[in-house]
Design a protein around this motif. Sequence first.
Motif, short mmCIF file in Angstrom:
data_model
loop_
_atom_site.label_atom_id
_atom_site.label_comp_id
_atom_site.label_asym_id
_atom_site.label_seq_id
_atom_site.Cartn_x
_atom_site.Cartn_y
_atom_site.Cartn_z
N VAL A 1 0.84 -1.20 0.00
CA VAL A 1 0.00 0.00 0.00
C VAL A 1 0.88 1.26 0.00
CG1 VAL A 1 -1.73 1.31 1.30
CG2 VAL A 1 -1.95 -1.18 1.08
N THR A 2 1.96 1.23 0.76
CA THR A 2 2.89 2.37 0.76
C THR A 2 3.49 2.56 -0.63
OG1 THR A 2 3.40 2.10 3.09
CG2 THR A 2 5.04 3.28 1.75
N ARG A 3 3.89 1.44 -1.26
CA ARG A 3 4.45 1.54 -2.62
C ARG A 3 3.43 2.10 -3.62
NH1 ARG A 3 6.51 -3.44 -1.24
NH2 ARG A 3 5.23 -4.54 -2.76
N LEU A 4 2.15 1.76 -3.44
CA LEU A 4 1.10 2.32 -4.29
C LEU A 4 1.10 3.84 -4.20
CD1 LEU A 4 -1.48 2.24 -6.05
CD2 LEU A 4 -2.77 1.93 -3.90
N GLY A 5 1.08 4.37 -2.98
CA GLY A 5 1.08 5.82 -2.80
C GLY A 5 2.31 6.48 -3.39
N ARG A 6 3.47 5.89 -3.15
CA ARG A 6 4.71 6.45 -3.70
C ARG A 6 4.73 6.41 -5.22
NH1 ARG A 6 8.93 6.54 0.34
NH2 ARG A 6 7.84 7.36 2.16
N TRP A 7 4.20 5.32 -5.79
CA TRP A 7 4.14 5.21 -7.25
C TRP A 7 3.22 6.28 -7.81
CZ3 TRP A 7 -0.08 3.36 -10.36
CH2 TRP A 7 0.24 3.28 -11.72
N LEU A 8 2.06 6.48 -7.21
CA LEU A 8 1.14 7.51 -7.69
C LEU A 8 1.76 8.90 -7.59
CD1 LEU A 8 -2.19 6.16 -6.16
CD2 LEU A 8 -1.60 6.28 -8.61
N ASP A 9 2.64 9.10 -6.62
CA ASP A 9 3.33 10.39 -6.46
C ASP A 9 4.54 10.52 -7.38
OD1 ASP A 9 1.52 11.04 -4.49
OD2 ASP A 9 2.84 10.49 -2.84
N GLY A 10 4.82 9.48 -8.16
CA GLY A 10 5.96 9.54 -9.08
C GLY A 10 7.30 9.35 -8.41
N GLU A 11 7.30 8.77 -7.20
CA GLU A 11 8.54 8.60 -6.46
C GLU A 11 9.09 7.18 -6.51
OE1 GLU A 11 7.94 9.97 -2.48
OE2 GLU A 11 7.24 11.93 -3.14
N SER A 12 8.38 6.28 -7.16
CA SER A 12 8.85 4.89 -7.24
C SER A 12 9.20 4.56 -8.68
CB SER A 12 7.75 3.92 -6.76
OG SER A 12 7.57 4.05 -5.39
N PRO A 13 10.26 3.80 -8.86
CA PRO A 13 10.63 3.43 -10.23
C PRO A 13 9.64 2.43 -10.81
CG PRO A 13 12.01 2.30 -8.63
CD PRO A 13 11.15 3.25 -7.85
N GLY A 14 9.63 2.35 -12.11
CA GLY A 14 8.78 1.36 -12.78
C GLY A 14 7.43 1.96 -13.18
N ASP A 15 6.70 1.13 -13.89
CA ASP A 15 5.42 1.60 -14.42
C ASP A 15 4.23 1.10 -13.62
OD1 ASP A 15 5.37 -1.07 -15.06
OD2 ASP A 15 5.18 -0.79 -17.21
N GLY A 16 4.46 0.51 -12.46
CA GLY A 16 3.37 0.04 -11.62
C GLY A 16 3.02 -1.42 -11.79
N ARG A 17 3.63 -2.07 -12.76
CA ARG A 17 3.27 -3.47 -13.02
C ARG A 17 3.60 -4.39 -11.84
NH1 ARG A 17 1.41 -4.16 -17.91
NH2 ARG A 17 1.75 -2.49 -19.40
N ALA A 18 4.55 -4.03 -11.00
CA ALA A 18 4.90 -4.85 -9.84
C ALA A 18 3.91 -4.66 -8.69
CB ALA A 18 6.31 -4.52 -9.37
N LEU A 19 2.94 -3.76 -8.88
CA LEU A 19 1.96 -3.49 -7.81
C LEU A 19 0.64 -4.21 -8.01
CD1 LEU A 19 2.39 0.39 -7.54
CD2 LEU A 19 3.34 -1.34 -6.01
N PHE A 20 0.30 -4.55 -9.26
CA PHE A 20 -1.05 -5.00 -9.59
C PHE A 20 -1.06 -6.35 -10.28
CE2 PHE A 20 -0.88 -0.35 -9.91
CZ PHE A 20 -1.81 0.00 -8.96
N THR A 21 -2.19 -7.05 -10.15
CA THR A 21 -2.41 -8.26 -10.93
C THR A 21 -2.78 -7.85 -12.36
OG1 THR A 21 -4.76 -8.35 -10.34
CG2 THR A 21 -3.21 -9.57 -8.91
N GLU A 22 -2.67 -8.76 -13.30
CA GLU A 22 -3.00 -8.47 -14.70
C GLU A 22 -4.46 -8.05 -14.87
OE1 GLU A 22 -1.36 -8.26 -17.67
OE2 GLU A 22 0.51 -8.45 -16.56
N ASP A 23 -5.36 -8.60 -14.06
CA ASP A 23 -6.79 -8.30 -14.19
C ASP A 23 -7.28 -7.27 -13.16
OD1 ASP A 23 -6.51 -9.91 -11.97
OD2 ASP A 23 -8.24 -11.19 -12.44
N ALA A 24 -6.36 -6.50 -12.62
CA ALA A 24 -6.71 -5.53 -11.58
C ALA A 24 -7.72 -4.51 -12.08
CB ALA A 24 -5.45 -4.82 -11.09
N GLU A 25 -8.52 -4.01 -11.14
CA GLU A 25 -9.52 -2.97 -11.42
C GLU A 25 -9.29 -1.79 -10.48
OE1 GLU A 25 -13.56 -4.23 -11.16
OE2 GLU A 25 -13.24 -5.97 -12.44
#
Length: 127
Positions: free
Chosen positions: A11-35
């Motif tokens: 959950v912390t990584r989600l927030g950091r990713w949304l803020d543009g502070e985490s590397p990557g495109d978010g694929r390591a956060l979600f399942t392929e069928d995420a909603e």
Amino acid sequence: MDDHRQLSALVTRLGRWLDGESPGDGRALFTEDAEAHTPGGVAKGLDALIEQARRNHTVPTQHFITDRLVDVDGDRAAISANLLVVFAHEGGPRLLGERYDLEAARTDGGWRLSRVQASPVWEVAKA
């Protein structure tokens, strides 16, 4: 407790990713069928979810995610939390108070979010 710690970190990584502070495109956060069901729209599938996040976060943001409650049931988990998002617009900040209801699944790569539900509670925007 290890699952709880890993899910809280997710959950912390989600927030950091949304803020543009985490590397990557978010694929390591979600399942392929995420909603994602947020004030910015509904996205189904990993690519649509990532595109929606990019589209809705064009100004600097800061996500404060607090009061996490994690409930693990085997390879599935439910997480609820409070969310304060600050959007730093040129004309003044926009603040959103929301409730996060998240679902996660254990995958071969670790825990991943399978559903993001952000429900608005309040909003303050400079008029």
